[in-house]
Scaffold this motif. Sequence first.
Motif, PDB file in Angstrom:
ATOM      1  N   ASN A   1     -34.336  -1.655  -1.327  1.00  0.00           N
ATOM      2  CA  ASN A   1     -35.032  -0.392  -1.141  1.00  0.00           C
ATOM      3  C   ASN A   1     -34.972   0.043   0.313  1.00  0.00           C
ATOM      4  O   ASN A   1     -35.243  -0.747   1.222  1.00  0.00           O
ATOM      5  CB  ASN A   1     -36.514  -0.519  -1.549  1.00  0.00           C
ATOM      6  N   GLY A   2     -34.644   1.309   0.537  1.00  0.00           N
ATOM      7  CA  GLY A   2     -34.677   1.846   1.895  1.00  0.00           C
ATOM      8  C   GLY A   2     -33.656   1.170   2.785  1.00  0.00           C
ATOM      9  O   GLY A   2     -32.642   0.640   2.348  1.00  0.00           O
ATOM     10  N   LYS A   3     -33.942   1.164   4.071  1.00  0.00           N
ATOM     11  CA  LYS A   3     -33.036   0.588   5.051  1.00  0.00           C
ATOM     12  C   LYS A   3     -33.484  -0.834   5.372  1.00  0.00           C
ATOM     13  O   LYS A   3     -34.545  -1.056   5.938  1.00  0.00           O
ATOM     14  CB  LYS A   3     -33.015   1.417   6.326  1.00  0.00           C
ATOM     15  N   ALA A   4     -32.675  -1.779   4.984  1.00  0.00           N
ATOM     16  CA  ALA A   4     -32.965  -3.179   5.303  1.00  0.00           C
ATOM     17  C   ALA A   4     -31.893  -3.682   6.254  1.00  0.00           C
ATOM     18  O   ALA A   4     -30.717  -3.433   6.062  1.00  0.00           O
ATOM     19  CB  ALA A   4     -32.963  -4.035   4.027  1.00  0.00           C
ATOM     20  N   ASP A   5     -32.306  -4.358   7.285  1.00  0.00           N
ATOM     21  CA  ASP A   5     -31.343  -4.868   8.246  1.00  0.00           C
ATOM     22  C   ASP A   5     -31.758  -6.280   8.650  1.00  0.00           C
ATOM     23  O   ASP A   5     -32.917  -6.659   8.548  1.00  0.00           O
ATOM     24  CB  ASP A   5     -31.279  -3.982   9.481  1.00  0.00           C
ATOM     25  N   ILE A   6     -30.776  -7.038   9.081  1.00  0.00           N
ATOM     26  CA  ILE A   6     -31.020  -8.405   9.521  1.00  0.00           C
ATOM     27  C   ILE A   6     -30.657  -8.505  10.989  1.00  0.00           C
ATOM     28  O   ILE A   6     -29.570  -8.094  11.403  1.00  0.00           O
ATOM     29  CB  ILE A   6     -30.161  -9.416   8.720  1.00  0.00           C
ATOM     30  N   LEU A   7     -31.559  -9.030  11.789  1.00  0.00           N
ATOM     31  CA  LEU A   7     -31.300  -9.201  13.203  1.00  0.00           C
ATOM     32  C   LEU A   7     -30.903 -10.631  13.469  1.00  0.00           C
ATOM     33  O   LEU A   7     -31.557 -11.568  13.009  1.00  0.00           O
ATOM     34  CB  LEU A   7     -32.557  -8.849  14.024  1.00  0.00           C
TER      35      LEU A   7
ATOM     36  N   ALA B   1     -33.106 -19.297  -0.038  1.00  0.00           N
ATOM     37  CA  ALA B   1     -32.616 -18.470   1.063  1.00  0.00           C
ATOM     38  C   ALA B   1     -31.168 -18.046   0.806  1.00  0.00           C
ATOM     39  O   ALA B   1     -30.785 -16.903   1.085  1.00  0.00           O
ATOM     40  CB  ALA B   1     -32.718 -19.232   2.383  1.00  0.00           C
ATOM     41  N   GLY B   2     -30.355 -18.951   0.244  1.00  0.00           N
ATOM     42  CA  GLY B   2     -28.973 -18.610  -0.080  1.00  0.00           C
ATOM     43  C   GLY B   2     -28.888 -17.503  -1.116  1.00  0.00           C
ATOM     44  O   GLY B   2     -28.074 -16.575  -0.988  1.00  0.00           O
ATOM     45  N   CYS B   3     -29.727 -17.567  -2.147  1.00  0.00           N
ATOM     46  CA  CYS B   3     -29.747 -16.522  -3.178  1.00  0.00           C
ATOM     47  C   CYS B   3     -30.173 -15.183  -2.586  1.00  0.00           C
ATOM     48  O   CYS B   3     -29.639 -14.132  -2.945  1.00  0.00           O
ATOM     49  CB  CYS B   3     -30.688 -16.927  -4.314  1.00  0.00           C
ATOM     50  N   MET B   4     -31.154 -15.239  -1.686  1.00  0.00           N
ATOM     51  CA  MET B   4     -31.628 -14.000  -1.062  1.00  0.00           C
ATOM     52  C   MET B   4     -30.533 -13.373  -0.199  1.00  0.00           C
ATOM     53  O   MET B   4     -30.319 -12.156  -0.223  1.00  0.00           O
ATOM     54  CB  MET B   4     -32.858 -14.281  -0.209  1.00  0.00           C
ATOM     55  N   TRP B   5     -29.808 -14.215   0.556  1.00  0.00           N
ATOM     56  CA  TRP B   5     -28.695 -13.694   1.360  1.00  0.00           C
ATOM     57  C   TRP B   5     -27.607 -13.095   0.481  1.00  0.00           C
ATOM     58  O   TRP B   5     -27.024 -12.057   0.803  1.00  0.00           O
ATOM     59  CB  TRP B   5     -28.108 -14.821   2.215  1.00  0.00           C
ATOM     60  N   LEU B   6     -27.309 -13.754  -0.621  1.00  0.00           N
ATOM     61  CA  LEU B   6     -26.302 -13.223  -1.545  1.00  0.00           C
ATOM     62  C   LEU B   6     -26.716 -11.844  -2.037  1.00  0.00           C
ATOM     63  O   LEU B   6     -25.902 -10.899  -2.040  1.00  0.00           O
ATOM     64  CB  LEU B   6     -26.129 -14.172  -2.734  1.00  0.00           C
ATOM     65  N   TRP B   7     -27.960 -11.709  -2.472  1.00  0.00           N
ATOM     66  CA  TRP B   7     -28.482 -10.426  -2.962  1.00  0.00           C
ATOM     67  C   TRP B   7     -28.340  -9.351  -1.880  1.00  0.00           C
ATOM     68  O   TRP B   7     -27.871  -8.236  -2.141  1.00  0.00           O
ATOM     69  CB  TRP B   7     -29.943 -10.588  -3.357  1.00  0.00           C
ATOM     70  N   TYR B   8     -28.760  -9.691  -0.660  1.00  0.00           N
ATOM     71  CA  TYR B   8     -28.708  -8.736   0.446  1.00  0.00           C
ATOM     72  C   TYR B   8     -27.276  -8.297   0.736  1.00  0.00           C
ATOM     73  O   TYR B   8     -26.985  -7.100   0.862  1.00  0.00           O
ATOM     74  CB  TYR B   8     -29.338  -9.370   1.687  1.00  0.00           C
ATOM     75  N   MET B   9     -26.364  -9.260   0.834  1.00  0.00           N
ATOM     76  CA  MET B   9     -24.978  -8.936   1.186  1.00  0.00           C
ATOM     77  C   MET B   9     -24.300  -8.086   0.121  1.00  0.00           C
ATOM     78  O   MET B   9     -23.543  -7.153   0.433  1.00  0.00           O
ATOM     79  CB  MET B   9     -24.184 -10.220   1.423  1.00  0.00           C
ATOM     80  N   LEU B  10     -24.560  -8.392  -1.150  1.00  0.00           N
ATOM     81  CA  LEU B  10     -23.938  -7.622  -2.224  1.00  0.00           C
ATOM     82  C   LEU B  10     -24.560  -6.231  -2.366  1.00  0.00           C
ATOM     83  O   LEU B  10     -23.995  -5.367  -3.035  1.00  0.00           O
ATOM     84  CB  LEU B  10     -24.064  -8.373  -3.555  1.00  0.00           C
ATOM     85  N   SER B  11     -25.704  -6.007  -1.739  1.00  0.00           N
ATOM     86  CA  SER B  11     -26.360  -4.697  -1.818  1.00  0.00           C
ATOM     87  C   SER B  11     -25.867  -3.726  -0.752  1.00  0.00           C
ATOM     88  O   SER B  11     -26.168  -2.535  -0.816  1.00  0.00           O
ATOM     89  CB  SER B  11     -27.883  -4.863  -1.674  1.00  0.00           C
ATOM     90  N   LEU B  12     -25.130  -4.225   0.229  1.00  0.00           N
ATOM     91  CA  LEU B  12     -24.668  -3.378   1.330  1.00  0.00           C
ATOM     92  C   LEU B  12     -23.394  -2.636   0.945  1.00  0.00           C
ATOM     93  O   LEU B  12     -22.471  -3.210   0.360  1.00  0.00           O
ATOM     94  CB  LEU B  12     -24.410  -4.230   2.573  1.00  0.00           C
TER      95      LEU B  12
END
Length: 354
Positions: free
Chosen positions: A347-353, A160-171
Amino acid sequence: MGVFEEVTERWLERHAGKSNLNMFDEFKEFTFEIAMLSVLGVGLDERGRQMLAAFEDYLDGYLALCPVPLPGNALDKGYKARAKLIGHIKEIVKEGRAGLQPKGEAGKLRRQHSILDDGNSLLERLLEMWSQDGSEEPTEDEICDNLLTFLWAGHDTTAAGCMWLWYMLSLDKNAAVKEKLTQVAREKFPEEEPLDYNAVMKHPYLDAVCKEVLRLGSIVGASYRVSNESVTYKGFTFPKGWKISLSYARLNTCKKLWSNVDAMDPRRYLVSKEPQGAGGCPFAEAADPEVVEGYRADKRRGGMKAQMMRWSPFGHGRRKCIGYNLAELELKTFMICLLRKYEPAINGKADILH
């Protein structure tokens, strides 16, 4: 370190250029392989993949809503999966004992065959220690329980930490952080040089980014304790025997403790010799005055309690997550290997609620 770097680079090469991936599932396989290698000294062969499948059922059972193991429900499958995992671990421990042999005048024991080049799996170290110092060896069940705990610590939450890192660096809004982190990865940790444990773990910017990812992600949302005695705190009474929940997610995003709580800002952990923010509190540039005064009081006493307790992804004290070092090492290694060669994207619009 060689194992972490090798597995990470292999995983990145396998997924480079692909799209429409379920990143959490992919990261879980990645972190489980590292956990298997570092804890048990075996990789994702046929048995390893059987253990990975069983581990997923085990985790589902742990999170099951129904507290009764009815036939076929998640808790029942979780119990059965745990039994399978313990069975596999017992086999690996038995193989580890059989592979030990005397070496040299000191009588040191080494595995005849280990998938790890440096022979530094946790299991091997434990077996060697017990064989050399003559100390009483734990029971088989105790050994297997502890090894399973380390597998847990190095798998699901780290994925989960790796996935969050990937997401944050993609923004786009975190472009400056990614640029700085890429510079650190390529200049301080060039590909032609093997990663050094101390250099990775002690680099201030890597550490700051790691802390910020874990704060924003709040991988473990809460922990639970049972009150041993009745306690009254600020007018609230917690009777003996009550279960108390500490929300790390609320603590890590509390506006009284953190300024600009939703921003990814590693600079908040880069403490200089000069006072920073409100009252010189590096973790609360615009914190509540009462909190700042508490920090000042702790600082006068020479302690760091106020600073440390605000950042709490792993908990604190004797109950702190047993695998926190392993988790941080995996996350920092992934940062370096990713940004030395690749560009994370979504890919596309990814958002975290929240």
